[in-house]
Design an enzyme around this catalytic site. Structure first.
Site, PDB file in Angstrom:
ATOM      1  N   CYS A   2       3.867   3.897  -5.163  1.00  9.69           N
ATOM      2  CA  CYS A   2       3.650   4.090  -6.590  1.00  9.69           C
ATOM      3  C   CYS A   2       4.748   3.301  -7.283  1.00  9.69           C
ATOM      4  O   CYS A   2       5.740   2.928  -6.669  1.00  9.69           O
ATOM      5  CB  CYS A   2       3.802   5.552  -6.961  1.00  9.69           C
ATOM      6  N   LYS A 581       0.533  -3.016  -2.549  1.00  7.30           N
ATOM      7  CA  LYS A 581       1.243  -4.158  -1.967  1.00  7.30           C
ATOM      8  C   LYS A 581       2.365  -3.726  -1.027  1.00  7.30           C
ATOM      9  O   LYS A 581       2.490  -4.257   0.054  1.00  7.30           O
ATOM     10  CB  LYS A 581       1.814  -5.050  -3.068  1.00  7.30           C
TER      11      LYS A 581
END
Ligand code: M6R
Length: 586
Positions: A2, A581
């Site tokens: 996050c 990512k």
């Protein structure tokens, strides 16, 4: 997984928070939210979707107020819903938190808070932090005391930022990234420098096991025992300011096209880097090369280069398997850790195990401010600039280019170090992108794609298949060419595509035989080669290069093909579903 951000500002904070979230969105993009303090009231706006979508729906950037926190989520505990999106208010609404990581013991903590009368609105582990802080603050009336209590109560790896109704931000870091930015209009705290890129390059590092209290007067940092920690201001690379898409529709396409330049940059190691890495590798009795996903594929190729051309025998290790791999670490061991982000939990865990046993760590890492870069004995930057697309592209070729430079130095030039021909070859390949787009259009209905490679080209096949899977959501499987006849041939029929990586080097004849075997079972063959052949239904030409350099260019048609397949199949190439990512959780 996050992204978290906070801003104590002398102007309206919400536009900067939304801007920062958009830049860090690569870390997770299930949902987004903001909490802003106005007077003594904390307003929260949050929803499911990407930052731009939630902002269009709810006007997050219109909220007034000078102190704010924001979040983009990659769900771990609790579904992708508005109520599970962050920020989370405490029971009374007097403080709100944004959290990255996992609170391992949240169930026990939640049960005991529920018994004490605290209420919960979400299914997340994160919400316990808000209520624990509220409870501690009610008892101590001190933000520092409350933070100390909370960090000693929660288990797991985490970073969080809390906004208190007196205008203080409190932020803690334990094995998840957190960095403070000092801007002209106030103080930022974020998961990544990209959260405030273009605004300031002056940063303060919050180390593992530290928390910070930030208000309009300044920053105070403490260790988890409450001792004040002195902090210095560091300047981070200006390149972090260059993060637009330029003329490209997607970051992924831009990053694919940047490779002729980024490869050249990566190959330019300084004299002192080359000297130090050579010393460490030649003095080592064991060398392991580790990474995850794309970085692991670069590790496989890096090991081959070292073992084939230098005296260094290196063993590849998948970082997520490292705990269970029969490694023998001691002070004569060197771990070469590969990571674009430098924050991948599996990589950090593997490296920490090595460091504890006295091993030295050489990291090849793109994000110079990352945890991995900071804990390494020697960290060599990939220097390819921010990679925003979730699929790794330019960082892969930069990892390879760095290995070529190291292997060239160690082998007295047996491996070419001049990558000028590679850069030119990639540029030529990319000029032919319309052909790749047509191939993608013809392939878009495929349900199964097999990618064959032999020797070093098998590593490229693995990376090519990963790109197709994550960008286009098509099942793709890499196989060493010779393995086809040992079973997988049973899967071939006219609906299947087989891509063969087939340059005219020592592997050519064997691979051509595998291509014929596949063709005679009806599969459609795409040949990636410097030589055409009748066996190929589609031929993607490769430039003529020194055979040892071929993997650097072979991967580029896969990246472009996967990108165009994604576009043809209406997938978002920059933000593939279910992914993030940097994978900073286990
Ligand atoms: O940041 P890292 O290089 O450590 O990330 C490792 C993998 O998570 C990453 O390569 C992932 O496989 C990419 N999505 C591949 O495109």
């Amino acid at each position: 997984m996050c992204s978290i951000i906070g801003f104590v500002s002398s102007k309206q904070a919400s536009p900067s928070i939304v801007q920062g979230l958009r830049r860090m969105e690569y870390r997770g993009y299930d949902s987004a939210g903001i909490a802003v303090l106005e007077g003594k009231k904390i307003h929260v706006r949050k929803g499911v979707g990407k930052v731009a979508e939630v902002n269009n729906m709810l006007g997050m950037d219109e909220l007034p107020g000078y102190v704010a926190v924001g979040h983009t989520r990659w769900a771990t505990h609790g579904g992708v819903t508005e109520k599970n999106a962050h920020p989370h208010l405490s029971s009374s609404g007097k403080l709100a938190i944004v959290h990255n990581g996992i609170v391992d013991n949240y169930r026990v903590l939640k049960e005991s808070l529920l018994k004490e009368g605290f209420s919960f609105r979400s299914e997340t582990d994160s919400e316990v932090i808000a209520n624990l802080l509220e409870k501690a603050f009610a008892e101590t009336r001190s933000i520092e005391e409350s933070m100390m209590r909370v960090v000693t109560q929660i288990d797991g790896k985490y970073a969080f930022v809390a906004i208190f109704d007196d205008g203080t931000l409190a932020a803690a870091r334990f094995h998840e990234p957190l960095i403070i930015g000092i801007g002209e209009n106030g103080y930022y705290v974020a998961s990544d420098v990209l959260g405030f890129a273009g605004v300031t390059d002056k940063v303060v590092y919050v180390d593992n096991g530290e928390f910070a209290a930030i208000d309009s007067e300044g920053i105070s940092i403490f260790d988890f025992q409450g001792n004040p920690v002195p902090h210095g201001v560091t300047r981070v690379a200006e390149e972090f300011g260059v993060i637009g898409k330029g003329k490209y529709v997607h970051f992924t396409l831009k990053e694919i096209f940047e490779q002729p330049q980024t490869i050249a940059m990566a190959a330019k190691l300084t004299e002192s880097e080359l000297k130090e890495v050579s010393r460490l590798l030649t003095e080592a009795s064991r060398v392991y090369v580790l990474g995850c996903g794309t970085s692991y594929h670069a590790a496989l190729l890096g090991c081959r280069l070292l073992s084939e051309y230098t005296q260094v025998n290196a063993t590849p290790v998948l970082a997520s398997e490292a705990k269970f791999f029969p490694t023998k670490y001691d002070s004569k061991t060197v771990l070469i850790a590969l990571s674009q982000s430098g924050e991948t939990a599996d990589v950090l865990e593997a490296v920490e195990i090595g460091l504890e046993k006295g091993a030295k760590v050489v990291s090849l890492v793109n994000v110079a401010t990352s945890t991995l870069a900071r804990i390494s004995t020697l960290s060599i930057g990939l220097r390819c600039g921010p990679e925003i697309g979730v699929a790794a592209t330019k960082s892969f070729t930069s990892q390879l280019a760095t290995f070529y430079a190291i292997a060239s130095h160690l082998s007295g030039g047996r491996v070419p170090s001049d990558l000028g021909g590679v850069s030119k070859g990639i540029s030529e390949l990319l000029v032919k992108q319309t052909h790749l787009r047509e191939v993608a259009r013809r392939m878009k209905g495929a349900s199964d794609i097999y990618v064959l490679g032999t020797g070093p080209h098998y590593c490229v096949a693995l990376e090519g298949a990963l790109k197709i899977k994550e960008l286009a959501y098509v099942h793709a499987e890499a196989l060493p060419g010779g393995e086809l006849k040992h079973g997988p041939l049973a899967l071939l029929d006219p609906s299947v595509y087989v891509i063969v990586v087939n340059p005219t080097d020592a592997t050519y004849v064997d691979m051509l035989a595998s291509a014929h075997e596949a063709k005679s079972r009806g599969a459609k063959i795409i040949g990636i080669s410097d030589k055409p052949s009748d066996v190929y239904d589609e031929w993607v030409g490769l430039p003529k290069l020194d055979p040892s350099l071929l993997p650097l260019v072979e991967v580029v048609p896969f990246q472009a093909l996967a990108y165009y397949l994604a576009v043809e199949r209406n997938a978002d190439p920059d933000y593939p579903r279910n992914l993030a990512k940097s994978v900073t959780v286990k």
